[in-house]
Design an enzyme around this catalytic site. Sequence first.
Site, PDB file in Angstrom:
ATOM      1  N   MET A 273      29.067  46.467  40.897  1.00 60.90           N
ATOM      2  CA  MET A 273      28.450  47.718  40.462  1.00 60.90           C
ATOM      3  C   MET A 273      29.376  48.871  40.756  1.00 60.90           C
ATOM      4  SD  MET A 273      26.040  49.294  39.005  1.00 60.90           S
ATOM      5  CE  MET A 273      25.948  51.070  38.763  1.00 60.90           C
ATOM      6  N   GLU A 274      29.503  49.776  39.766  1.00 62.70           N
ATOM      7  CA  GLU A 274      30.494  50.854  39.797  1.00 62.70           C
ATOM      8  C   GLU A 274      30.028  52.103  40.518  1.00 62.70           C
ATOM      9  OE1 GLU A 274      28.337  51.380  35.722  1.00 62.70           O
ATOM     10  OE2 GLU A 274      28.935  49.727  37.037  1.00 62.70           O
ATOM     11  N   HIS A 305      37.429  46.125  35.999  1.00 63.09           N
ATOM     12  CA  HIS A 305      36.271  46.610  35.225  1.00 63.09           C
ATOM     13  C   HIS A 305      35.585  47.751  35.969  1.00 63.09           C
ATOM     14  CE1 HIS A 305      32.645  45.802  32.555  1.00 63.09           C
ATOM     15  NE2 HIS A 305      32.099  46.482  33.550  1.00 63.09           N
ATOM     16  N   GLU A 306      35.302  47.528  37.248  1.00 64.16           N
ATOM     17  CA  GLU A 306      34.611  48.573  38.025  1.00 64.16           C
ATOM     18  C   GLU A 306      35.493  49.796  38.216  1.00 64.16           C
ATOM     19  OE1 GLU A 306      31.554  47.950  38.189  1.00 64.16           O
ATOM     20  OE2 GLU A 306      31.843  45.853  37.651  1.00 64.16           O
ATOM     21  N   GLU A 328      30.011  49.785  29.299  1.00 66.15           N
ATOM     22  CA  GLU A 328      30.378  48.420  29.659  1.00 66.15           C
ATOM     23  C   GLU A 328      31.463  47.845  28.756  1.00 66.15           C
ATOM     24  OE1 GLU A 328      29.602  47.465  32.368  1.00 66.15           O
ATOM     25  OE2 GLU A 328      27.828  48.625  32.880  1.00 66.15           O
TER      26      GLU A 328
END
Length: 852
Positions: A273-274, A305-306, A328
């Site tokens: 989770m970012e 990705h984060e 996303e």
Amino acid sequence: MPGTNLTKIEAQERKNVIGKVDYTVQVELSESGDTFASRTVIDFTAQAGASTFVDLIAPEVLSIQLNGQDLGTDCYRDNRIELSDLQAENRLEVAANCAYMHTGEGAHRFTDPADGLTYVYTQFEVPDARRVFACFEQPDLKATYQFSVTVPESWTVLSNMDTPRPQSLKVERAGDTKQHVFHFERTPLISTYITALVAGPYHRVKSVLTSIDGRSIPLGVYCRQSLAKYLDADFVIEQTIAGFRFYESHYGRPYPFTKYDQIFVPEYNAGAMENAGCITFRDEYIFRTKPSGAQLEQLTNTILHELAHMWFGDLVTMKWWDDLWLNESFAEFMSYWCMAEGTRFEDAWTGFTMRKVWGVNCDQLPTTHPIVAPISDLADVEVNFDGITYSKGACVLRQLVAYVGEGNFLAALRSYFASHEYSNATLADFLGELENASGRNLKQWSQVWLLEAGITQLESQIERDPSGKVTSFNIVQSLPQEDTSLRPHATSVGAYDFDSRGKLVLVRRTDVDVKGEVTTVPGLVGTNHDVYVLNYEDLAYAKIRFDADSWEVLRTRVGDFADSLPRAVIMCAAWDMVRDGDLSASKYLEMALGALKHETNSSVLNGILRHIQGALVYYAADPASAHRLLAPALLALAEEAEAGSDRQRQLVRAFLQVAGAKEAPEIERWFEDGKVLAGVSVDTDLRWDMLFALAANGQADADMIRKMAESDDTITGRENAFLARAALPGRENKTQWTQRVLEDTSLTNGQIDALTAGIARSLWLQPADAADMIEPYFAALNDIWSSRTMHMAESLVGGLYPLAVQSREGFDLVERTERWLAENPDADKALRRLVLEELDGARRSKRARTGK
């Protein structure tokens, strides 16, 4: 309960009332008790005289004051605090006791069985900040936050800002736990769902990097104390620094926050989770045994990705959840781009080919939706964290970069960040920047790619003269689904010949812009090659089919490609054909085993192994015959693999997944002797894999599982023991564990995932064991949805659906699922969507097995 939902209309109405918002939040976290004290002060501006509401989910609200007036607690109803007669400037003060969670939502508390230490972390996406403090729970009401957190003296606390030096609190009574309080600096403007609190006696590894603006950015990597010996912090930091270098240079913008902590936490619902500057990861990413290349690539993808979200999602945030995909998809696309060009994983786009299958599969469901999905409320968004939002969106962004040009794409990003920093934006804002930078009108492009659901099919059609020369080469685009338009595709065709070693090598490539129904490829007319591979670089997002002559070669010689990428493209197309009923599972398995003999890319190897298991369990018309082929073939491949190699270990684990009664005696010897094949390290995780195989085949008992669990008294060991017990065959055992999962609300999210995996583990071997669990499952669906949190409900609906029993003689899972849908027309729309998606799998399985 309506109050746990929020509609887009309600959010828009509240946004029209509320202006500037600042939070001051105090929480007291502890090792025991069911609740924790939470005090929230919200300073906000509003339209004078207007009414609105604040979100809060708490078992006990103690007091509510608005502008110094005690409102009592009657205004707290249905998880909302109703406010009326607002002033231009307001102060709301709320004191409550909020609940610790065991579902991975809100404030999740966990006590590690390995050492008895307790940890707390928060997970707020989509709507769960309200489980920790009173708030306006919607992304476009960005605010600043000042957190103060009281914890036991031995704990540290992490949040979005740098961790301050703690202050000791006076002990009031002898024997009371000594406590510290951490007063964090106020954050910049961010949304509720990316705030975070992480507390406990975490192990820490520190580093630092220099941002492009000259600032020193502290880096921290954290995990539970019991996992410290397994943590490869150097690897995490290496990929993080590579990501910073890539993103800051490509975005032309420094990192927007003050520090960057990455914390691996237990019983996590997602990959990561970012949270701004305080990223949380599932701690299964800390590997207890030597990780495969595929695992390291997946971890790197998640790290990057984060990190990509810090700019796209955190600095600039969507106004409402209908632009979730942009968050996303962008992070997914950028992470693979960064991996391929900024890290050691230079062939990351090859691995992405296998990831792309997720999007292709989701896009063929009856519940498929446009990338820009209409999100009317929170229930809609909860079920939209799917392959369309992630991998299809990333594919489309890859096409978009090719369409507008890389330089124009990056210029648009830089302008986008500058225009909307610490604010909110929409798809229209993003497309507007792209149009300005590229000079292209994106209206038609966005219509067919973003606003229409579904996937098109591309097929190469070739005519040859008697000598074998190509006289015409066409790419035909068709529409296998309704409500889908023909789309433009930037793709390529690779022409391959066999060399002197018998390897298929690329000898010619032709770029093609596919438009409309038929696209001619004049550059290949007059050529004569052994194989033509459409979309061999995997640039197009489409179902791929090959011309008849090439397919005959590909079907039997796919393993002879010198490179992994065309192998991956071909095997993904073949898997799609299996799911469509156009290729039998038995022929696919023969083809896949040919590919596996030569596969060197760890991620492609992992993907093919995953698909062959699916072909056996869900699509084989004769599972017994398919199993007789597959299990010994996988063991033989493992025996032939290089001793100690990544490939060897992946093949051994895949063999254990599909092993049956015939293979059980050999596995039992492995388990007893602690030896497998030369070069294979028999560690705790591999012993569990052996035990799962033995349990599924009825060759393990409760005593074996108990002893194994005692030797691995960790959260992983306890969850594995659940899985093994539930995997034991027998109608009574399956019924017992199904009942436990459906009724025991004390089970954690990790335990539920383990139990549902265990229940399913042996059903393909003994499908009749499901006879007494099917009706309780369907009878409980509505109650699951109404009584469980969103994530737990999703896990139960999908995890307990008995897809493997579609092969059970005398039982029709398709008919039973259709009957439930017909009998429950008023069931929650999100629940019906999940059941429809499971039904699609059952229909595909039935068609593949029976031809009907």
